[in-house]
Design a protein around this motif. Structure first.
Motif, PDB file in Angstrom:
ATOM      1  N   LEU A 166      82.518 -43.450 -10.971  1.00 23.01           N
ATOM      2  CA  LEU A 166      81.248 -44.109 -10.684  1.00 23.01           C
ATOM      3  C   LEU A 166      80.719 -44.904 -11.878  1.00 23.01           C
ATOM      4  CD1 LEU A 166      79.217 -41.520  -8.561  1.00 23.01           C
ATOM      5  CD2 LEU A 166      79.948 -43.812  -7.883  1.00 23.01           C
ATOM      6  N   PHE A 167      80.944 -44.406 -13.088  1.00 26.21           N
ATOM      7  CA  PHE A 167      80.465 -45.116 -14.272  1.00 26.21           C
ATOM      8  C   PHE A 167      81.153 -46.474 -14.393  1.00 26.21           C
ATOM      9  CE2 PHE A 167      80.763 -45.932 -18.930  1.00 26.21           C
ATOM     10  CZ  PHE A 167      79.415 -46.098 -19.180  1.00 26.21           C
ATOM     11  N   SER A 168      82.449 -46.520 -14.158  1.00 26.08           N
ATOM     12  CA  SER A 168      83.188 -47.784 -14.215  1.00 26.08           C
ATOM     13  C   SER A 168      82.718 -48.732 -13.119  1.00 26.08           C
ATOM     14  CB  SER A 168      84.694 -47.532 -14.080  1.00 26.08           C
ATOM     15  OG  SER A 168      85.166 -46.715 -15.122  1.00 26.08           O
ATOM     16  N   ARG A 169      82.449 -48.207 -11.946  1.00 29.17           N
ATOM     17  CA  ARG A 169      81.979 -49.054 -10.844  1.00 29.17           C
ATOM     18  C   ARG A 169      80.576 -49.599 -11.110  1.00 29.17           C
ATOM     19  NH1 ARG A 169      84.760 -49.313  -6.326  1.00 29.17           N
ATOM     20  NH2 ARG A 169      82.944 -49.610  -4.983  1.00 29.17           N
ATOM     21  N   MET A 170      79.733 -48.830 -11.764  1.00 30.21           N
ATOM     22  CA  MET A 170      78.410 -49.325 -12.123  1.00 30.21           C
ATOM     23  C   MET A 170      78.503 -50.460 -13.141  1.00 30.21           C
ATOM     24  SD  MET A 170      75.757 -47.982 -10.583  1.00 30.21           S
ATOM     25  CE  MET A 170      74.472 -48.347 -11.773  1.00 30.21           C
ATOM     26  N   LEU A 171      79.381 -50.308 -14.127  1.00 35.36           N
ATOM     27  CA  LEU A 171      79.529 -51.343 -15.140  1.00 35.36           C
ATOM     28  C   LEU A 171      80.034 -52.649 -14.537  1.00 35.36           C
ATOM     29  CD1 LEU A 171      81.099 -49.357 -18.137  1.00 35.36           C
ATOM     30  CD2 LEU A 171      78.764 -50.213 -17.940  1.00 35.36           C
ATOM     31  N   VAL A 172      81.063 -52.567 -13.714  1.00 39.91           N
ATOM     32  CA  VAL A 172      81.635 -53.775 -13.113  1.00 39.91           C
ATOM     33  C   VAL A 172      80.695 -54.346 -12.052  1.00 39.91           C
ATOM     34  CG1 VAL A 172      83.615 -54.699 -11.845  1.00 39.91           C
ATOM     35  CG2 VAL A 172      83.965 -52.955 -13.603  1.00 39.91           C
ATOM     36  N   GLY A 173      79.999 -53.474 -11.332  1.00 38.54           N
ATOM     37  CA  GLY A 173      79.094 -53.934 -10.285  1.00 38.54           C
ATOM     38  C   GLY A 173      77.891 -54.700 -10.811  1.00 38.54           C
ATOM     39  N   ALA A 174      77.534 -54.499 -12.089  1.00 37.81           N
ATOM     40  CA  ALA A 174      76.411 -55.238 -12.670  1.00 37.81           C
ATOM     41  C   ALA A 174      76.675 -56.735 -12.660  1.00 37.81           C
ATOM     42  CB  ALA A 174      76.153 -54.755 -14.102  1.00 37.81           C
ATOM     43  N   ARG A 175      77.920 -57.136 -12.908  1.00 40.61           N
ATOM     44  CA  ARG A 175      78.237 -58.565 -12.913  1.00 40.61           C
ATOM     45  C   ARG A 175      78.059 -59.165 -11.532  1.00 40.61           C
ATOM     46  NH1 ARG A 175      83.722 -60.948 -15.513  1.00 40.61           N
ATOM     47  NH2 ARG A 175      82.576 -60.315 -17.379  1.00 40.61           N
ATOM     48  N   GLN A 176      78.525 -58.474 -10.507  1.00 45.89           N
ATOM     49  CA  GLN A 176      78.384 -58.986  -9.149  1.00 45.89           C
ATOM     50  C   GLN A 176      76.906 -59.111  -8.761  1.00 45.89           C
ATOM     51  OE1 GLN A 176      81.523 -60.251  -8.540  1.00 45.89           O
ATOM     52  NE2 GLN A 176      81.400 -59.443  -6.476  1.00 45.89           N
ATOM     53  N   THR A 177      76.127 -58.110  -9.143  1.00 48.79           N
ATOM     54  CA  THR A 177      74.703 -58.118  -8.820  1.00 48.79           C
ATOM     55  C   THR A 177      73.988 -59.270  -9.517  1.00 48.79           C
ATOM     56  OG1 THR A 177      74.753 -55.700  -8.583  1.00 48.79           O
ATOM     57  CG2 THR A 177      72.590 -56.732  -8.844  1.00 48.79           C
ATOM     58  N   LEU A 178      74.292 -59.487 -10.807  1.00 48.68           N
ATOM     59  CA  LEU A 178      73.689 -60.588 -11.542  1.00 48.68           C
ATOM     60  C   LEU A 178      74.121 -61.927 -10.955  1.00 48.68           C
ATOM     61  CD1 LEU A 178      72.051 -61.667 -13.956  1.00 48.68           C
ATOM     62  CD2 LEU A 178      74.149 -61.551 -15.318  1.00 48.68           C
ATOM     63  N   LEU A 179      75.397 -62.054 -10.603  1.00 46.11           N
ATOM     64  CA  LEU A 179      75.911 -63.304 -10.037  1.00 46.11           C
ATOM     65  C   LEU A 179      75.185 -63.658  -8.746  1.00 46.11           C
ATOM     66  CD1 LEU A 179      78.068 -65.565 -10.106  1.00 46.11           C
ATOM     67  CD2 LEU A 179      79.551 -64.040  -8.780  1.00 46.11           C
ATOM     68  N   VAL A 180      75.007 -62.662  -7.878  1.00 45.16           N
ATOM     69  CA  VAL A 180      74.315 -62.907  -6.611  1.00 45.16           C
ATOM     70  C   VAL A 180      72.884 -63.347  -6.858  1.00 45.16           C
ATOM     71  CG1 VAL A 180      73.447 -61.809  -4.518  1.00 45.16           C
ATOM     72  CG2 VAL A 180      75.767 -61.352  -5.279  1.00 45.16           C
ATOM     73  N   GLY A 181      72.174 -62.656  -7.750  1.00 41.74           N
ATOM     74  CA  GLY A 181      70.772 -62.992  -8.013  1.00 41.74           C
ATOM     75  C   GLY A 181      70.597 -64.372  -8.618  1.00 41.74           C
ATOM     76  N   VAL A 182      71.436 -64.712  -9.608  1.00 46.36           N
ATOM     77  CA  VAL A 182      71.298 -66.002 -10.291  1.00 46.36           C
ATOM     78  C   VAL A 182      71.669 -67.157  -9.364  1.00 46.36           C
ATOM     79  CG1 VAL A 182      72.226 -67.436 -12.148  1.00 46.36           C
ATOM     80  CG2 VAL A 182      71.627 -65.063 -12.600  1.00 46.36           C
ATOM     81  N   VAL A 183      72.806 -67.043  -8.660  1.00 44.71           N
ATOM     82  CA  VAL A 183      73.241 -68.135  -7.780  1.00 44.71           C
ATOM     83  C   VAL A 183      72.248 -68.338  -6.637  1.00 44.71           C
ATOM     84  CG1 VAL A 183      75.046 -68.887  -6.182  1.00 44.71           C
ATOM     85  CG2 VAL A 183      75.671 -67.870  -8.369  1.00 44.71           C
ATOM     86  N   ALA A 184      71.770 -67.239  -6.044  1.00 45.55           N
ATOM     87  CA  ALA A 184      70.802 -67.362  -4.954  1.00 45.55           C
ATOM     88  C   ALA A 184      69.518 -68.030  -5.434  1.00 45.55           C
ATOM     89  CB  ALA A 184      70.495 -65.987  -4.370  1.00 45.55           C
TER      90      ALA A 184
END
Length: 319
Positions: free
Chosen positions: A101-119
């Motif tokens: 879960l720790f690795s998934r949280m770290l990698v998932g932060a990039r996807q979350t930021l990408l979605v927020g910034v592009v939107a």
């Protein structure tokens, strides 16, 4: 005194009249920056955002394990409600498929930021164009321009009449399940907010002294709009963009939670992780707590900075 000399003096006076507001705008931004440096709310928000951005950039490189590898699957039995919690080699424990879960949280932060910034960029750019056109027509377009402005704003009012999340869900449902769909759906929801905000700011600037002086001196309307009115109307739009980033992250997580996000559940994204965790909340609540806390803290950081910027740029609140 010759006619040419008089003309040169008039031109210099026109330039001074036209640049007075720009100089005021520059000093306004300097004063706002000084106020932000003294604001605890702005500092906290900026620190949270900086940590989130750094985490999104370096997260995939410092993750201890692959976020998609089911390395410990034989240790997890979700059917019997047996999960592995936090331990030495897995700081946040394991999910229902034995992934760290720790690795998934770290990698998932990039996807979350990408979605927020592009939107947010989608909403900002399209809203800027629509609001800028409406404001220009309404300010300097005469009767014809006001009619064009009325048509544009009625279209914006139709978009505003629909609840934002319902509109985003409708767009995502029509376009199909994908991460790109989430970005577009959330971005479209932001368009009317930016359009109305920029138009209103331009209308307020349209009656300023420097605009009247430029018009009386025969400066072209396009030049007045592009070089004077729009630059002096940007401060509330920039503040709104900061606040909209927080909203975009929350709405993107909501769409992912409803099953309209990335169709590949193996790719970590905080909203998708929440969706996967809801089935096991009774036995493994931390699977939902970690991404939920990440979303809340990130959105709070953007909100704090946006509110601090709004207060710093508000002339009524300046001492």
């Amino acid at each position: 005194m010759s006619v040419a000399t008089k003309t040169d003096k008039i031109q210099r006076l026109a330039e001074l009249a036209a640049t007075k507001e720009t100089s005021t705008g520059a000093s306004l931004w300097r004063e706002a920056f000084r106020r932000l440096k003294r604001s605890k709310m702005a500092i906290i928000g900026a620190v949270v955002i900086a940590l989130f951005v750094v985490l999104a950039i370096v997260g995939p490189y410092i993750a201890p394990y692959s976020p998609t590898a089911q390395t410990w699957r034989n240790e997890v039995f979700p059917n019997r409600g047996e999960f592995v919690g936090a331990r030495g080699e897995n700081w946040f424990g394991l999910d229902h498929l034995g992934r760290d879960l720790f690795s998934r949280m770290l990698v998932g932060a990039r996807q979350t930021l990408l979605v927020g910034v592009v939107a947010t960029l989608i909403g900002l750019i399209i809203g800027f164009v629509i609001g800028g056109l409406a404001g220009a027509f309404a300010t300097l377009g005469g009767d014809t321009g006001r009619r064009v402005d009325s048509v544009i704003m009625r279209f914006i009012d139709i978009m505003l009449a629909m609840p934002s999340l319902l509109l985003a869900v409708s767009i995502a449902a029509v376009m199909g399940q994908s991460l790109t769909t989430v970005m577009i759906a959330v971005g479209v929801v932001q368009i009317p907010v930016f359009a109305r905000l920029l138009r209103g700011s331009m209308l307020a600037q349209g009656s300023a002294d420097y605009v009247l002086a430029a018009k009386s001196l025969g400066v072209r309307k396009r030049r007045i709009v592009l070089s004077q009115i729009i630059p002096n109307s940007l401060s509330p739009v920039i503040v709104q963009a900061t606040l909209s980033l927080a909203t975009a992250i929350i709405e993107a997580a909501a769409l992912s939670y409803l099953g309209l996000g990335n169709p590949d559940p193996a790719i970590p994204e905080w909203g998708v992780m929440l969706t996967q965790a809801q089935r096991f909340f009774d036995n493994a609540p931390m699977m939902a707590v970690y991404p939920a806390v990440g979303i809340i803290i990130t959105a709070l950081g953007f909100t704090l900075l946006g509110e601090a910027m709004r207060e710093a740029l508000d002339p009524k609140l300046r001492g």
